[in-house]
Scaffold this active site. Structure first.
Site, short mmCIF file in Angstrom:
data_model
loop_
_atom_site.label_atom_id
_atom_site.label_comp_id
_atom_site.label_asym_id
_atom_site.label_seq_id
_atom_site.Cartn_x
_atom_site.Cartn_y
_atom_site.Cartn_z
N ALA A 211 0.80 -0.77 -0.27
CA ALA A 211 0.21 0.09 0.06
C ALA A 211 0.87 1.71 0.06
O ALA A 211 1.73 1.19 0.29
CB ALA A 211 -0.78 0.34 1.23
N GLU B 136 -1.79 -10.08 -3.00
CA GLU B 136 -2.88 -10.02 -3.98
C GLU B 136 -3.04 -9.55 -5.54
O GLU B 136 -3.79 -10.35 -6.01
CB GLU B 136 -3.52 -8.89 -3.20
CG GLU B 136 -3.43 -9.71 -1.51
CD GLU B 136 -4.73 -8.77 -0.48
OE1 GLU B 136 -4.67 -8.82 0.76
OE2 GLU B 136 -4.12 -7.51 -0.68
N GLY C 290 -0.19 -5.84 -1.11
CA GLY C 290 -1.52 -5.50 -2.07
C GLY C 290 -1.20 -6.06 -2.79
O GLY C 290 -1.30 -6.86 -3.89
#
Length: 700
Positions: free
Chosen positions: A63, A105, A102
């Protein structure tokens, strides 16, 4: 197309490259660019598939921390991952560096993950008191199995490339050109039915024994981390991969993420994250300052601290020479080092080859003249100022080009610097015991320390895998100065009516691993006793214990009894009788003291001293004080450090209680500091303060 993600066609394949230096963080523009790339590639007649890559040395590091605490900006990361998963063409992630949080992900939304040899994958959100919020707890179990996914998510540790392939987290490590290997994988997948994506894949969830293996891992993890809400949430979320379809599991994952985000404990952990990074920015240090090269270190003293410091250098690959005054002392030190490494090998945390390589970097010598040729000298001899001044005076000519550092816990660095002809090269490097384990390094900037010497000490600290915090000169610097206030109150609480067990319980329930008296018994009461006798200080209860031969675990009795070598102390009626005798001698009428008062009397004076430290400019920021206590004194991370905890409690409350305790006990050291009173009156917190710059010093 937003500039943060470029899009091009190469060899019939679309390539979307994240270009958001320095680490390709998932800013709003990056998320928008990835979403646009997925949608464009799906419709692009020239593209057989899509490769995601990162410019520079990272894939996507996670992030964008500049967005933390701000209103969300679309598109959400979950929308980006869903778009990648919905693409009718093969999507391959080419991961050349870190893919964290992230970033991983995003990669889990792809059909394949091809790694460079230095790639590292991980989901570190747990370290911020969170869980992955864009499918990490749902897709990872579907890819590698819930029993393997749980410890990976709950630890937050990075997984190196080869291990990631072994786990099934990635497909392969590219031997040559990473992009070419990713292209080959796209072509292999193109033109035929795509394998099941993680939004539909269930084979790892239904495999024989999968549920049993997960539940066993979950039970062990829950027992170890009973007080960590993010761990309980991670266990629930991963368990949901068995019991819920992906869409429902993602919805619950998001609910758990929001719950954790708003939890004060998670906020404290995020504060720790930012405070540690802010501590790396040193006020008053010119940006153009460059550290000196340190190719040879010298440590003076082969005692516990000296050998630990020497091991820290060897562990970092820096040759180090330990100097003692005699051969016997040097031999004892070398044996201590060898025994420590042998224990690490026995435990499996160090290979015999690594042990041998580290031992080869450590040499020993007798006599101060052996410091010649050093780039950095760290003095770790007895805590006697005159001795240290004498040593620094001699080092001035013996090691003329070296940075001269003292490992002193309390003493005046300015006085040591004044004993040399080049005070600009002198500073403090206060390691914490055991020095080869503890992460904190207080770098003490003296009045005349040069920017270059300061930058050198900080750079070395980082190379040693420490967390350096720059502080100013005063008795005890930041950590021990604050600790002395807690120690003082712990002693006075015993005199007024508390028992050692009550005081220790207050701190362990607050979150510390040990209370002050159990810790004192472990370290040995005679150490502080010798210091007090040398300085004229007193601690009536502690002194009486030492006079009675109760010097801690090594004697089988201290504040507690340790029958037959027991490690855990037991309450001893003899100690209570001794304490009551001290109270009578001092004319103190003993009383029942509530647990709340004990806790406040231990914690609030430390915060008050922290306020004085900030007033004097000894620490640049409240967060620097928090980092010192987190990494040097095992302050519970979920409370964020003493100054963050103060803001969470509210400064008006703390000022009011300190004033009341000062009135009640007559102890003026409890009177609220001027800065604390000011901020409390303004309704502000320590977090509102701006950093102070320049050298910081106070007469010791």
């Amino acid at each position: 197309m937003p500039e943060a993600v470029s899009y091009r066609i190469q060899d019939g394949i679309a390539v979307a490259t994240v270009e958001n230096p320095p680490v390709n963080a998932l800013s709003a523009t990056v998320r928008a660019g990835l979403l646009a790339a997925a949608e464009r590639a799906a419709q692009d007649p020239e593209a057989a598939g899509l490769v995601l890559a990162g410019a520079g040395s990272a894939f996507i590091a996670g992030a964008d921390i500049s967005e933390f605490g701000k209103p969300p900006v679309p598109p959400a990361l979950a929308e980006v991952v869903a778009a990648l998963e919905a693409c009718p063409k093969p999507v391959v992630a080419a991961i050349q560096g870190v893919a964290l949080g992230g970033g991983l992900e995003v990669a889990l939304g792809c059909d394949a993950r091809i790694l460079g040899p230095k790639a590292q994958l991980g989901l570190p959100e747990v370290k911020l008191g969170l869980l992955p919020g864009a499918g990490g707890t749902q897709r990872t179990p579907r890819l590698i199995g819930p029993a393997a996914a749980l410890p990976m998510i709950a630890s937050g540790d990075k997984v190196p490339a080869a291990k990631a392939v072994e786990m099934g987290l990635a497909d392969a490590v590219a031997e040559g050109d990473l992009l070419r290997a990713a292209f080959a994988r796209v072509r292999e997948l193109a033109g035929k039915p795509l394998p099941a994506r993680l939004n539909t894949r269930t084979d790892r969830l239904t495999a024989p024994g999968a549920r049993e293996a997960f539940e066993a891992a979950a039970q062990a993890l829950a027992k170890r981390a009973a007080d960590e809400p993010q761990i309980a949430a991670i266990i629930e979320a991963v368990r949901n991969s068995f019991d819920m379809p992906l869409e429902q599991g993602l919805k619950r994952e998001r609910e758990l993420f929001v719950m954790l985000r708003d939890d004060p404990r998670s906020k404290a952990l995020r504060h720790v994250f930012f405070a540690e990074r802010q501590a790396a920015h040193i006020p008053g240090l010119p940006k153009e300052t460059r550290p000196r090269a340190v190719n040879q270190a010298v440590v003076l003293g082969a005692g516990t601290m000296g050998t630990g410091i020497a091991m820290s250098f060897a562990n970092a690959g820096i040759p180090v020479r330990i100097i003692e005054t005699d051969a016997a002392g040097l031999e004892r030190g070398r044996k201590r080092i060898a025994d420590t490494y042998a224990t690490s090998v026995k435990r499996g945390s160090l290979t015999p080859e690594a042990r041998d390589a580290r031992l080869a970097l450590i040499e020993g010598a007798v006599g101060l003249e052996a410091a010649a040729g050093a780039d950095l000298v760290v003095e770790a001899v007895f805590e006697e100022l005159e001795l240290k001044k004498e040593i620094f005076g001699k080092l001035d000519s013996i090691a003329p080009g070296a940075v001269l550092a003292s490992n002193t816990s309390y003493l005046d660095i300015n006085a040591m610097a004044a004993a040399t002809s080049r005070p600009q090269d002198v500073l403090g490097m206060h390691f914490f015991s055991p020095a080869n384990v503890m992460k904190l390094l207080e770098v003490v900037r003296a009045e005349k320390t040069s920017p270059e010497a300061l930058a050198t000490a900080v750079a070395v600290g980082r190379k040693l895998a420490k967390v350096p915090v720059v502080v100013g000169v005063c008795h005890g610097f930041v950590g021990n100065r604050m600790l002395s206030r807690r120690t003082q109150q712990a002693e006075r609480l015993l005199q007024e009516g508390a028992t050692p067990g009550q005081v220790d319980k207050a701190l362990t329930e607050f979150g510390f691993r040990m209370g002050p008296f159990a810790m004192a018994d472990l370290a040995g009461l005679d150490i502080g006793w010798r210091v007090r006798k040398a300085t004229g200080a007193t601690a009536p209860v502690a002194d009486a214990l030492c006079e009675a031969g109760r010097i801690g675990q090594k004697a089988g009795r201290g504040y507690y009894a340790y029958p037959e070598g027991a490690r855990a102390g037991q309450p001893d009626p003899e100690v209570q009788t001794l304490i009551e005798g001290v109270s009578r001698k001092l004319g103190i009428t003993r009383r029942d003291i509530s647990q709340e008062e004990i806790t406040e009397r231990l914690i609030y004076p430390m915060i008050n001293e922290g306020a004085r430290i900030l007033e004097e400019g000894i620490a640049a920021r409240p967060g620097d004080i928090d980092v010192v206590w987190l990494y040097g004194y095992n302050w519970p991370a979920w409370r964020g450090g003493p100054m963050h905890h103060a803001d969470a409690v509210g400064l008006p409350r703390i000022a009011e209680r300190l004033a009341a305790y000062a009135d009640q006990t007559g102890d003026e050291s409890l009177r609220p500091a001027a800065l604390l009173r000011q901020l409390a009156a303004e309704g502000a917190g320590f977090g509102s303060l701006k950093p102070r710059g320049g050298n910081t010093t106070k007469a010791a």
